[in-house]
Design an enzyme around this catalytic site. Sequence first.
Site, PDB file in Angstrom:
ATOM      1  N   HIS A 266      35.450  57.873  64.929  1.00 29.41           N
ATOM      2  CA  HIS A 266      36.587  58.671  64.432  1.00 29.41           C
ATOM      3  C   HIS A 266      36.273  60.162  64.385  1.00 29.41           C
ATOM      4  O   HIS A 266      37.040  60.942  63.819  1.00 29.41           O
ATOM      5  CB  HIS A 266      37.025  58.187  63.041  1.00 29.41           C
ATOM      6  CG  HIS A 266      37.739  56.871  63.081  1.00 29.41           C
ATOM      7  ND1 HIS A 266      39.007  56.724  63.602  1.00 29.41           N
ATOM      8  CD2 HIS A 266      37.356  55.625  62.696  1.00 29.41           C
ATOM      9  CE1 HIS A 266      39.373  55.455  63.517  1.00 29.41           C
ATOM     10  NE2 HIS A 266      38.376  54.759  62.973  1.00 29.41           N
TER      11      HIS A 266
ATOM     12  N   LYS B 157      35.279  47.731  58.071  1.00 26.13           N
ATOM     13  CA  LYS B 157      36.556  47.420  57.418  1.00 26.13           C
ATOM     14  C   LYS B 157      36.450  46.189  56.520  1.00 26.13           C
ATOM     15  O   LYS B 157      37.326  45.978  55.674  1.00 26.13           O
ATOM     16  CB  LYS B 157      37.644  47.190  58.475  1.00 26.13           C
ATOM     17  CG  LYS B 157      38.176  48.476  59.075  1.00 26.13           C
ATOM     18  CD  LYS B 157      39.311  48.159  60.030  1.00 26.13           C
ATOM     19  CE  LYS B 157      39.858  49.421  60.672  1.00 26.13           C
ATOM     20  NZ  LYS B 157      40.819  49.094  61.741  1.00 26.13           N
TER      21      LYS B 157
ATOM     22  N   ASP C  71      39.428  52.963  71.892  1.00 26.20           N
ATOM     23  CA  ASP C  71      40.000  52.402  70.654  1.00 26.20           C
ATOM     24  C   ASP C  71      41.422  52.926  70.429  1.00 26.20           C
ATOM     25  O   ASP C  71      42.341  52.162  70.134  1.00 26.20           O
ATOM     26  CB  ASP C  71      39.092  52.787  69.478  1.00 26.20           C
ATOM     27  CG  ASP C  71      39.460  52.068  68.195  1.00 26.20           C
ATOM     28  OD1 ASP C  71      39.942  50.919  68.269  1.00 26.20           O
ATOM     29  OD2 ASP C  71      39.255  52.654  67.108  1.00 26.20           O
TER      30      ASP C  71
ATOM     31  N   HIS D 168      32.785  48.447  66.253  1.00 25.06           N
ATOM     32  CA  HIS D 168      33.106  49.783  65.749  1.00 25.06           C
ATOM     33  C   HIS D 168      33.770  49.767  64.375  1.00 25.06           C
ATOM     34  O   HIS D 168      33.566  50.657  63.582  1.00 25.06           O
ATOM     35  CB  HIS D 168      33.958  50.568  66.763  1.00 25.06           C
ATOM     36  CG  HIS D 168      35.286  49.956  67.062  1.00 25.06           C
ATOM     37  ND1 HIS D 168      35.453  48.996  68.029  1.00 25.06           N
ATOM     38  CD2 HIS D 168      36.512  50.155  66.532  1.00 25.06           C
ATOM     39  CE1 HIS D 168      36.721  48.645  68.087  1.00 25.06           C
ATOM     40  NE2 HIS D 168      37.389  49.328  67.173  1.00 25.06           N
TER      41      HIS D 168
HETATM   42 FE   LIG Z   1      37.815  52.628  63.013  1.00 29.06          FE
HETATM   43 FE   LIG Z   2      39.505  49.404  66.567  1.00 27.44          FE
END
Ligand SMILES: [Fe+2]
Ligand SMILES: [Fe+2]
Length: 385
Positions: free
Chosen positions: A295, A243, A323, A239
Site C-alpha cells: 500500500h 487482515k 492488487d 499480501h
Molecule cells: Fe492490503
Molecule cells: Fe488484495
Amino acid sequence: MPTSSNLFMNNKTSGTNSDRLLAVIFEYMAKISVETNIKKMVMNLADLGKQLVAADRCSVWLHEANEKILWTVGGHGVKKISIPDDSGIVGHCVKTGEALLIEDAYSDQRFNRKVDIETGYHTTSIICIPFHNAEGEIIGAFQAINKQTESQVFSIEDLEVLKIASNFTGKSLEAFILRNELVETQKEIIVRMGEIGESRSQETGFHVKRVAKYSYLLACLSGISEAEALKLKYASPMHDIGKVAIPDSILLKPGKLTENEFEIMKQHTTIGHNVFKKSKRELLQIAAIIANEHHERWDGQGYPEGKRAEDIHIYGRITAVADVFDALGSDRVYKKAWPLEKITAYMKEERNKQFDGRLVDIFLENLDQFILIRDEFVDGSEELV
Ligand SMILES: [Fe+2]
Ligand SMILES: [Fe+2]
C-alpha cells in the site's frame, strides 16, 4: 561377473579407461546434484550413461505402480511415451528386478516394437537396468541403446558400469520427487494462508490467485528474471494476511471508514510484515516485504511508512499494481466492480502518483495478457489449484 568396484580397482590393463570413467562420473555427479529442473537432470543422467558405455541413446523410465504404466521421463530422442508396465524389456526389468543385456532386440520376444514405431528409431542392442528408491522398491529403469563400437553389442563390463548410472538415477529422481513434493506443499500452504486473509474480508480465493499470476507476468514483462518472478508469484498471495487481525466491524463495513477505523485497517500491512519478518525462509521474507509495502505509493503518500519511488521494493510496487487492478475489477463490500475502461483510465491517471509509472506503462501495453488471466480465474468458477 565383476562388480562395479573391481572393474575400477583391478583393471590394471586399462587404467586410463578407469580414470576416464571416474572423471566422467564425477563430472556428471557434480552437475546432477545441483540441478533443479527435472528434464535437464534426466538429460544429464542420460548423457552420463551414454558416455560410460558408448551407447547411441539412453533413456530413463519411471514406474507408476498405481496406474500400471511405465513412462519415459526423458533421454536422447525421447518424447513422452507410456506403455503397460508388464510389456517390453523395461517392463520385464521392473517386474523381475533383473538387469538385461540384449544383443538383438528384434529377436527377443519381450521387446516392445511400439517404442521404435513411435520414435522412428531402429533398436538393436540394449542394456536395461532397474533402479530403486531408498526403501529398495523398484521405481524405474535406465536403458542404453545401440552400442557405438565396431562390435555393436554391449559387454558385461558395460552392464556393470551402467549400474552406477542407474543407481545414481534412482537416488537423484527420488530426491527430486521428495524435494518437489515439499516445495509444492509449501506453495499450497502459502496460497491457503493468503486465502484466509482474503476470506476475512469476504474476498474470494481467486483474488489471491489472480494477484499472484498478474504479479508474475508483470515481473517477467518488466525484465525481472524468471527465478525472481516465481518467488514473487509464490509470496504475493500473502499480501493481505494481516487482515486476519482486523475486526469484522471495520473489515466488513459497507460504507466509508472513519479516520480512526482507517488507521486500524492500515495496520494489516505491519501485522503481515511482523508475521513473516523473523523467518529465515526466502519466500517468507519476500512475503514480509510485500505485506509491508503493497500500500505504499510512488509519490510517498501511501502507508505504513510513506516510502516513495524506488525506495519501495520492486515486489511491493508490482503487487500494488496487480492488487489494485484486481480489486477495482471485483465486487467488494464497499463498491461494485468497475468496468475495464474506468480501471485503465484510473491506472493511467495514477502513473507516478500511486503507482510506478514504468510498471503502469508495461501493464497497459500488455493488457490483453492480463485479461486472459482475469478470464481464466473468474470468481465462482471451479477451483483450479
Ligand atoms: Fe492490503
Ligand atoms: Fe488484495
